[in-house]
Design an enzyme around this catalytic site. Structure first.
Site, PDB file in Angstrom:
ATOM      1  CG  ASP A  51      -1.996  -0.865   1.244  1.00 42.12           C
ATOM      2  OD1 ASP A  51      -2.301  -1.730   0.083  1.00 42.12           O
ATOM      3  OD2 ASP A  51      -2.446  -1.228   2.622  1.00 42.12           O
ATOM      4  CG  HIS A  55      -4.840   2.105  -0.366  1.00 36.24           C
ATOM      5  ND1 HIS A  55      -6.026   1.788  -1.428  1.00 36.24           N
ATOM      6  CD2 HIS A  55      -4.910   1.665   0.741  1.00 36.24           C
ATOM      7  CE1 HIS A  55      -5.951   0.260  -0.525  1.00 36.24           C
ATOM      8  NE2 HIS A  55      -5.890   0.336   0.252  1.00 36.24           N
ATOM      9  CG  HIS A 164      -5.147   0.975   6.002  1.00 36.54           C
ATOM     10  ND1 HIS A 164      -5.171  -0.175   6.331  1.00 36.54           N
ATOM     11  CD2 HIS A 164      -4.009   0.400   4.956  1.00 36.54           C
ATOM     12  CE1 HIS A 164      -4.899  -1.300   5.491  1.00 36.54           C
ATOM     13  NE2 HIS A 164      -3.927  -1.224   4.315  1.00 36.54           N
ATOM     14  CD  GLU A 176      -2.564  -4.788   3.465  1.00 37.44           C
ATOM     15  OE1 GLU A 176      -3.042  -4.243   4.595  1.00 37.44           O
ATOM     16  OE2 GLU A 176      -2.743  -4.245   2.043  1.00 37.44           O
TER      17      GLU A 176
END
Length: 223
Positions: A51, A55, A164, A176
């Protein structure tokens, strides 16, 4: 020794709820064209992936804007598989691992969800996640990134993605769906996760690997 930490992407690969499944189709064949070529249709957050701040954050940068040095570093592999499903990994626990984190550039969290890959339980059960304070603590450690063997650092039921926001807002990347079991107990891990470089990348699949190295500095410990 090089260890592959990456799940193979296939049309059956599990994806985050709402994300289209991967699709492969042949565009050239040996019989008709003398060479094979495949059209890959995959989301930017499919399989083992990274990410970018873009994002989640309105003004966040893409992976294509980050230097290659962001994508590798010495890793602290932290076993959090004893946390109950759906529970929060706390800052207090991470502080107790400070001996591991003080020499690290990546924190890799083994939740045990890697073992559920390819089963319905991978997405139907809630995995341990970072609470907001724990995410802030990891940012304060000066890391380049955080990785997990689960599909997210936030709960699947979350609509605000607090971990996040904190991690990506702190300049870290998130990796991830890693395979981390083979790294448990190691303190000599150099981690690499190289994303596909495309314009405006909010995320991208990676080929993640680990290399065991003899680091010159003092070994990491829990003291």
């Amino acid at each position: 020794m090089i260890i592959d930490l990456t799940h193979t992407i296939s049309p059956e690969t599990f994806v985050y709820p709402g994300t289209p499944r991967p699709a492969f189709s042949s565009t050239r064949t040996l019989t008709h064209d003398g060479a094979r070529e495949t059209l890959l249709q995959i989301g930017s957050h499919t399989g083992t992936h990274m990410d970018a701040p873009r994002h989640i954050l309105p003004d966040g940068c893409g992976l294509d804007q980050l230097p290659p040095s962001q994508f590798c570093g010495r890793a602290a592999v932290i076993d959090v598989s004893h946390f109950a499903p759906g529970s929060c990994i706390t800052a207090e626990f991470l502080r107790s691992q400070n001996g591991y984190l003080r020499c690290a550039e990546y924190a890799l969290l083994y939740t045990g969800w890697e073992k559920k890959w390819g089963t319905e339980a991978f997405l139907s059960e809630e995995f341990p996640v970072l609470d907001e304070e724990a995410a802030r603590y990891l940012v304060s450690c000066g890391l380049k990134g955080v990785g997990t063997d689960a599909i997210s650092v936030d709960s699947l039921s979350s609509e605000v993605y607090p971990a996040h926001h904190v991690l990506l807002g702190g300049g870290l990347v998130i990796v991830e769906n890693l395979c981390l079991k083979k790294l448990l107990g190691r303190t000599d891990v150099m981690f690499f996760a190289l994303p596909i470089k495309y314009a405006g990348a909010d995320g991208a699949p990676v080929r993640a690997i680990a290399e065991f190295r003899d680091f010159p500095e003092k070994e990491m410990s829990e003291e």
